[in-house]
Design an enzyme around this catalytic site. Structure first.
Site, PDB file in Angstrom:
ATOM      1  N   GLU A 436       0.842  -1.190   0.000  1.00  0.00           N
ATOM      2  CA  GLU A 436       0.000   0.000   0.000  1.00  0.00           C
ATOM      3  C   GLU A 436       0.880   1.244   0.000  1.00  0.00           C
ATOM      4  O   GLU A 436       1.652   1.479   0.929  1.00  0.00           O
ATOM      5  CB  GLU A 436      -0.892  -0.022   1.257  1.00  0.00           C
ATOM      6  CG  GLU A 436      -1.682   1.239   1.473  1.00  0.00           C
ATOM      7  CD  GLU A 436      -2.473   1.214   2.792  1.00  0.00           C
ATOM      8  OE1 GLU A 436      -2.390   0.218   3.543  1.00  0.00           O
ATOM      9  OE2 GLU A 436      -3.155   2.210   3.072  1.00  0.00           O
ATOM     10  N   ASP A 509      -1.171  -1.082   5.699  1.00  0.00           N
ATOM     11  CA  ASP A 509      -1.158  -0.545   7.047  1.00  0.00           C
ATOM     12  C   ASP A 509      -2.174  -1.293   7.899  1.00  0.00           C
ATOM     13  O   ASP A 509      -3.196  -1.763   7.392  1.00  0.00           O
ATOM     14  CB  ASP A 509      -1.566   0.942   7.038  1.00  0.00           C
ATOM     15  CG  ASP A 509      -0.539   1.804   6.321  1.00  0.00           C
ATOM     16  OD1 ASP A 509       0.598   1.322   6.123  1.00  0.00           O
ATOM     17  OD2 ASP A 509      -0.883   2.947   5.957  1.00  0.00           O
ATOM     18  N   ASP A 511      -4.614  -0.495   9.643  1.00  0.00           N
ATOM     19  CA  ASP A 511      -5.716   0.390  10.027  1.00  0.00           C
ATOM     20  C   ASP A 511      -6.927   0.139   9.132  1.00  0.00           C
ATOM     21  O   ASP A 511      -6.921  -0.787   8.316  1.00  0.00           O
ATOM     22  CB  ASP A 511      -5.274   1.867   9.968  1.00  0.00           C
ATOM     23  CG  ASP A 511      -4.832   2.255   8.555  1.00  0.00           C
ATOM     24  OD1 ASP A 511      -5.030   1.463   7.620  1.00  0.00           O
ATOM     25  OD2 ASP A 511      -4.287   3.366   8.397  1.00  0.00           O
ATOM     26  N   ASP A 513      -8.204   1.782   6.585  1.00  0.00           N
ATOM     27  CA  ASP A 513      -7.941   1.869   5.144  1.00  0.00           C
ATOM     28  C   ASP A 513      -7.184   0.644   4.654  1.00  0.00           C
ATOM     29  O   ASP A 513      -7.458   0.121   3.579  1.00  0.00           O
ATOM     30  CB  ASP A 513      -7.125   3.121   4.825  1.00  0.00           C
ATOM     31  CG  ASP A 513      -8.023   4.359   4.790  1.00  0.00           C
ATOM     32  OD1 ASP A 513      -9.265   4.178   4.755  1.00  0.00           O
ATOM     33  OD2 ASP A 513      -7.482   5.483   4.817  1.00  0.00           O
TER      34      ASP A 513
END
Ligand code: 0RA
Length: 648
Positions: A436, A509, A511, A513
């Site tokens: 990402e 990541d 998280d 997203d």
């Protein structure tokens, strides 16, 4: 009595020899000894009860997860015979429980449920259980026999009497924890399969309950308990599968017929989806890889839709021709066939091979729908219009695809400039990291082992394939470079031997997203490169959430509990510590990223596979479909649960 016991122990030894093979090589009989194998034991027993239902003798099955992860399956079928078996000279109950493949019925005419690994018989369950209690109620008597690791612990004995009409079988078993690597049953897995069974066998009630967690207010009530019952079978199954999609007409079309000599039942409906969703079953068991029955279905459906669509609206759109692929787009279908002697092919034995099933189903579909379309012109028009619209879209997409193809993308020709490839050309050794963002991509490039690790940095969110048509998909840069890098092609043109990396590792990541990107990528693989998931080639990287520095010592932590424990232990020994919370991959330098997340010696990868295609389809269609709000909420609160559900 002494003589009796001698005779008894004599047969005992042969029994052990037969079932010992199952204990020595359990994977050969039940596929694996992990959570899949553990659940397989349940299906094996339930299959026998469903056989009784298929034969018309049973309408209720109760499956209970017991407090210590045992399982009890109760049915109201005929009960297992308890008379002395003429050949084996011991109780038939013991023969059924201890003879390999003696399994269920002895008459060849009944539809033995046996697809893939199913149908190895309840004796395998017995062999792999530390303790099994079989109880048969028949002829007014309740007879029981107990077993340990497959061997009878004693001859059968009577535990009570009932009126002669009460019949049935209860099998209670405790999987042997010296054989299974996982011994905890999953309620959802069992409930999902039970729901499937109930749709496939209309009129059959299946109750699933979990006695491991009881209601504190009333310890007789399990907190999880569901009853599955479908009065109308496959039509409701289609509605269930489509619950996150918009149907083009209200009621699924359901028909049953004879496919040559085999009974087949089919339900279809169209939705506004760009995907097709065909689920097929042989003798109640999911044939995940399709086979002759599915091929016959597709051919028959294409022929009949083309026949009825032509002349209906072809005046408007006379320059496009409907193909098989156009008829499949947006289709949800269930095909359930019963075959006495099914042959299964392929590595996983999930594909029907009987060639006579192809022409049988093709003719059955053609005839049944010929009649239905003639009688229901308004629905025929909806389907015809859908097929023509798809055909038009396909012609447009063809141009987009051709552009892609010219650059060799679908043939795996050239490699994209964005890819930092590895130097090895041995796919078994090679890994592709889908990363990402460009900055993490940069660190990954520096930290990788160049020989076998390739890096492809993805810019932001990738396209949601659940909501895009082929024109958009083949025009999307991120998707094009992925297809090009992976090399295996897509959908029907997928070729596993062209696969350039045997590990495709999604690194995002930790998280919201990041988990959204994971889901988008998994959706793409699930819809376009399904064999990658089925073959276990797709992985998730797990970057650490925290770094704790104390003096010269640095440690990385993947969970809050782990981090808290470390902080406490440092505090207790009077050491100072510095806590860093990683918000993204980009905060790690190349060395840190390599040692925590990428290096094979130290990283933790989660392998992605889909244990239940229907559950996965629903999750993807819900997560990626039209309704934005529920999706957003689900991802935020539940992202990791979704992955659990997919056995990731
Ligand atoms: C052997 C013969 C018959 C039924 C069964 C086994 C049987 C096995 C299981 C396992 C779970 N539930 C079951 N129910 C029945 C035929 C009995 C007859 O002909 O009456």
């Amino acid at each position: 009595m002494a003589e009796n016991e001698q005779e008894y122990s004599g047969s005992n030894i042969t029994v052990l020899e037969g079932l010992e093979a199952v204990r020595v090589r359990p994977a050969m009989y039940i596929g694996s000894t992990d959570t899949r194998g553990l659940h397989h034991l349940v299906w094996e027993v339930v299959d026998n009860s469903v056989d009784e239902a298929l034969a018309g003798y049973c309408n209720r099955i109760e499956i209970t997860i017991l407090p210590n992860n045992g399982i009890r399956v109760v049915d109201n079928g005929r009960g297992i015979p308890t008379d002395i078996h003429p050949k084996e000279k011991v109780g038939t109950l013991q023969v059924v429980m201890t003879k390999l493949h003696a399994g269920g019925k002895f008459d060849a005419n009944s539809y033995k449920v046996s697809a893939g690994l199913h149908g190895v018989g309840v004796s395998c369950v017995n062999a792999l259980s530390s303790h099994l209690i079989a109880t048969s109620t028949r002829g007014g008597k309740i007879i029981r026999q107990e077993f340990g690791k497959g061997a009878p612990l004693a001859p059968q004995y009577e535990i009570g009497t009932v009126s002669a009409e009460v019949r049935g079988t209860t099998i209670e078993f405790y999987p042997d924890n010296t054989i299974f690597t996982e011994t905890v049953y999953d309620y959802e897995t069992i409930a999902t399969r039970a729901r499937e069974f109930s749709y496939l066998n209309k009129g059959l009630t299946i109750v699933v309950s979990d006695e491991r967690v009881l209601d504190p207010a009333d310890p007789n009530i399990p907190l999880k308990k569901e009853e599955f019952y479908s009065p109308d079978g496959l039509g409701s199954f289609v509605e269930f599968i489509d619950k996150n999609r918009k149907p083009l007409f209200e009621k699924p079309i359901v028909f049953s017929s004879n496919a040559g000599e085999y009974p087949v039942e089919i339900a279809i409906r169209y939705t506004d989806s760009y995907q097709d969703n065909i689920f097929s079953f042989v003798n109640n068991v999911n044939t995940y890889d399709g086979g002759t029955h599915v091929t016959g279905f597709k051919t028959g459906l294409t022929r009949i839709v083309v026949k009825h669509a032509t002349g209906k609206i072809s005046k408007l759109k006379k320059d496009v021709e409907i193909t098989g692929a156009d008829v499949l787009e947006g289709l949800t279908a269930i095909i359930a066939i019963k075959i006495p002697q099914p042959q299964f092919e392929g590595q996983t034995k999930r594909k029907l091979g009987n060639s006579e099933a192809k022409s049988g189903v093709e003719t059955a579909v053609f005839r049944a729908l010929d009649e239905f379309f003639a009688e229901n012109p308004s629905i025929t028009k909806i389907i015809a219009e859908k097929a023509y619209n798809t055909a038009e879209g396909r012609v447009a997409a063809h141009k987009a695809k051709a552009a892609v193809s010219r650059k060799g993308i679908l043939e795996g020709g050239g490699l994209p400039g964005k890819l930092s490839d590895c130097s090895s050309r041995t796919p078994e050794k090679c890994e592709l990291f889908l990363v990402e963002g460009d900055s993490a991509g940069g660190s990954a490039k520096q930290g990788r082992t160049r020989e076998f690790q390739a890096i492809l940095a993805l810019k932001g969110k990738i396209l949601n394939v659940e909501k895009a048509n082929d024109v958009q998909i083949f025009g999307n840069d991120e998707i094009k470079t992925m297809i090009q890098s992976i090399g295996s092609g897509i959908k029907d043109d997928f070729k596993i031997d062209k696969l350039r990396y045997h590990k495709i590792i999604i690194m995002t990541d930790a998280d919201v997203d990041g988990s959204h990107i994971q889901t988008l990528l998994l959706t793409f693989f699930f819809r376009y490169m399904r064999p990658l998931i089925d073959g276990g080639f797709v992985y998730l990287a797990t970057p650490p959430l925290y770094r704790i520095k104390s003096g010269k010592q640095e440690t990385y932590h993947f969970t809050d509990e782990d981090k808290d424990a470390m902080l406490k232990s440092l505090r207790d020994s009077g050491k100072k510590s510095e806590l860093q919370r990683y918000k993204g991959l980009g905060e790690m330098n190349a060395d840190q990223l390599a040692s925590t997340t990428m290096a094979p010696e130290t990283r933790v990868l989660k392998q992605c596979f889909v244990s239940d295609a229907i559950a996965a389809d629903q999750i993807f269609s819900m997560l990626m479909g039209e309704e934005v709000e529920p999706r957003r909420k689900f991802i935020e609160s539940n992202a990791y649960k979704v992955l659990d559900k997919l056995d990731i």
